[in-house]
Design a protein around this motif. Structure first.
Motif, PDB file in Angstrom:
ATOM      1  N   GLY A  31       6.701  -3.950   1.060  1.00  0.00           N
ATOM      2  CA  GLY A  31       7.512  -4.946   1.757  1.00  0.00           C
ATOM      3  C   GLY A  31       7.209  -6.370   1.397  1.00  0.00           C
ATOM      4  O   GLY A  31       6.925  -6.680   0.243  1.00  0.00           O
ATOM      5  N   ALA A  32       7.214  -7.226   2.421  1.00  0.00           N
ATOM      6  CA  ALA A  32       7.126  -8.662   2.179  1.00  0.00           C
ATOM      7  C   ALA A  32       5.732  -9.200   2.462  1.00  0.00           C
ATOM      8  O   ALA A  32       5.554 -10.386   2.678  1.00  0.00           O
ATOM      9  N   GLY A  33       4.734  -8.298   2.483  1.00  0.00           N
ATOM     10  CA  GLY A  33       3.360  -8.786   2.620  1.00  0.00           C
ATOM     11  C   GLY A  33       2.699  -8.417   3.929  1.00  0.00           C
ATOM     12  O   GLY A  33       3.278  -7.739   4.784  1.00  0.00           O
ATOM     13  N   SER A  34       1.451  -8.873   4.049  1.00  0.00           N
ATOM     14  CA  SER A  34       0.646  -8.482   5.202  1.00  0.00           C
ATOM     15  C   SER A  34      -0.138  -9.682   5.708  1.00  0.00           C
ATOM     16  O   SER A  34      -0.429 -10.596   4.947  1.00  0.00           O
ATOM     17  N   SER A  35      -0.479  -9.651   6.997  1.00  0.00           N
ATOM     18  CA  SER A  35      -1.347 -10.687   7.569  1.00  0.00           C
ATOM     19  C   SER A  35      -2.651 -10.010   7.930  1.00  0.00           C
ATOM     20  O   SER A  35      -2.653  -9.059   8.727  1.00  0.00           O
ATOM     21  N   TYR A  36      -3.756 -10.479   7.358  1.00  0.00           N
ATOM     22  CA  TYR A  36      -5.074  -9.930   7.713  1.00  0.00           C
ATOM     23  C   TYR A  36      -5.593 -10.751   8.892  1.00  0.00           C
ATOM     24  O   TYR A  36      -5.725 -11.965   8.791  1.00  0.00           O
ATOM     25  N   VAL A  37      -5.883 -10.076  10.012  1.00  0.00           N
ATOM     26  CA  VAL A  37      -6.236 -10.846  11.218  1.00  0.00           C
ATOM     27  C   VAL A  37      -7.700 -10.673  11.633  1.00  0.00           C
ATOM     28  O   VAL A  37      -8.111 -11.218  12.649  1.00  0.00           O
TER      29      VAL A  37
END
Ligand SMILES: NC(=O)c1ccc[n+]([C@@H]2O[C@H](COP(=O)([O-])OP(=O)(O)OC[C@H]3O[C@@H](n4cnc5c(N)ncnc54)[C@H](OP(=O)(O)O)[C@@H]3O)[C@@H](O)[C@H]2O)c1
Length: 307
Positions: free
Chosen positions: A157-163
């Motif tokens: 998809g359009a990417g990921s957020s590492y939290v």
């Protein structure tokens, strides 16, 4: 040449199928298992291997899971990893279903005991969003595992957020889906209000979608609301599960959630009336009934902003 990473995939439902398909079409070495095998079989056309037994996935390097509830996740992983110590084991499990903080923490303990890294990686977007390449992930767990899994997340998809570490991504996803519930209920309320005041739904939503209040979500729900196309993207019961996860988290962290509680009750009313087999946006139909308004499809071509 390094050996290509072997991916395993559990769950070819609406979401899992579309996600695994992107990896297969992207040229990954991917083996898929689904409880109802026939649903996964068309993935072979895209290059995936569909296996008969869950246990066959225990030797894949990275094992993705996309099923429904925490009980389902626990069940499939216990079976997939039952023989893990004997015949090899995955380096990492990436769990993408929407589950609770507590369930995710239990899973992390279980996998740690087996020496398997674990990423909690729930997603935002439905199957059509995945096809349009716009799925996003929110991820928590060990940073090195994230760095290793990231190319595959990016392919989906359009990417990921590492939290961060632990189960932080679970709370982010729960908050996200609580917003989904509250927003769809409100969108249905105002759409019924606009129509009852004399405006076609497509005209009202055209204005809303072009305004600062419009979003990818309001746009991709517009065809359903205008033409009453309620084929399932996400079931009312799965949305109720997520609102329950949100309300549980609110209790755990002492946060009042009045709008979310009310939305959960409205969704329950809809499910209680037997309206549980179509899309969650049938909240529009219940809202119209409660307002004494009979809805008809407008049969107007409207964009979903995705295709
Ligand atoms: N749909 C969305 O828009 C959306 C968006 C973001 C996140 N999510 C989350 O993503 C997850 C999947 O949603 P979905 O819409 O893809 O659901 P779905 O279409 O109902 O698919 C559920 C999948 O889980 C499998 N499954 C369920 N219980 C199982 C069990 N006990 N053992 C083995 N397999 C089992 C099903 O297998 P069968 O095919 O055999 O039934 C199917 O592959 C959920 O946690 C949901 O909350 C959904």
């Amino acid at each position: 040449m390094p050996t290509p990473t072997k991916l395993g995939w559990i769950g070819a439902g609406r979401m899992g199928y579309a996600m695994a398909e992107r990896l297969a079409k992207g040229g990954c070495d991917i083996a898929v298992w689904n409880r109802t095998r026939e649903k996964a079989l068309p993935l072979e056309k895209s290059g995936a291997k569909v296996v008969n037994q869950l246990e066959e996935l225990s030797t894949r390097d990275i094992l993705f899971v996309m099923v429904a509830t925490y009980d389902d996740v626990k069940e499939v992983l216990a079976r997939a990893l039952a023989s893990a110590s004997k015949g090899g084991k995955p380096k990492m499990v990436v769990e993408c279903s929407s589950i609770s903080l507590e369930g995710s923490a239990e899973l992390r303990r279980m996998l740690k005991g087996k020496g398997i890294a674990y990423l909690a990686a729930p997603v935002s977007g439905n199957a059509k969003v995945i096809k349009a390449g716009k799925l996003t992930f929110v991820v928590s767990g060990p940073r090195h595992a994230y760095d290793e899994a990231r190319p595959y997340l990016d392919m989906m998809g359009a990417g990921s957020s590492y939290v961060g570490e632990g189960e932080l991504s679970r709370i982010a996803k729960i908050c996200h889906n609580v917003m989904l519930g509250v927003v769809i209920q409100n969108l249905c309320e105002i759409t019924v209000l606009a129509e009852k005041a004399g405006m076609p739904r497509h005209a009202f939503l055209d204005f809303l979608n072009k305004s600062v209040m419009g979003s990818m979500f309001t746009r991709y729900k517009t065809p359903a609301l205008v033409n009453l196309d309620f084929h399932v993207t996400f079931t009312p019961k799965l949305l109720r599960k997520d609102l329950d996860l949100g309300l549980d988290a609110g209790r755990r962290f002492d946060v009042p959630m009045p709008l979310s509680s009310l939305t959960r009750d409205l969704l329950q009313q809809m499910i209680g009336r037997g309206m549980s087999e179509q899309d969650f946006s049938t909240l529009l139909l219940m809202q119209a009934q409660n307002a004494g308004l009979k809805l008809e499809p407008e049969d107007v071509p409207v964009s979903d902003g995705l295709s």
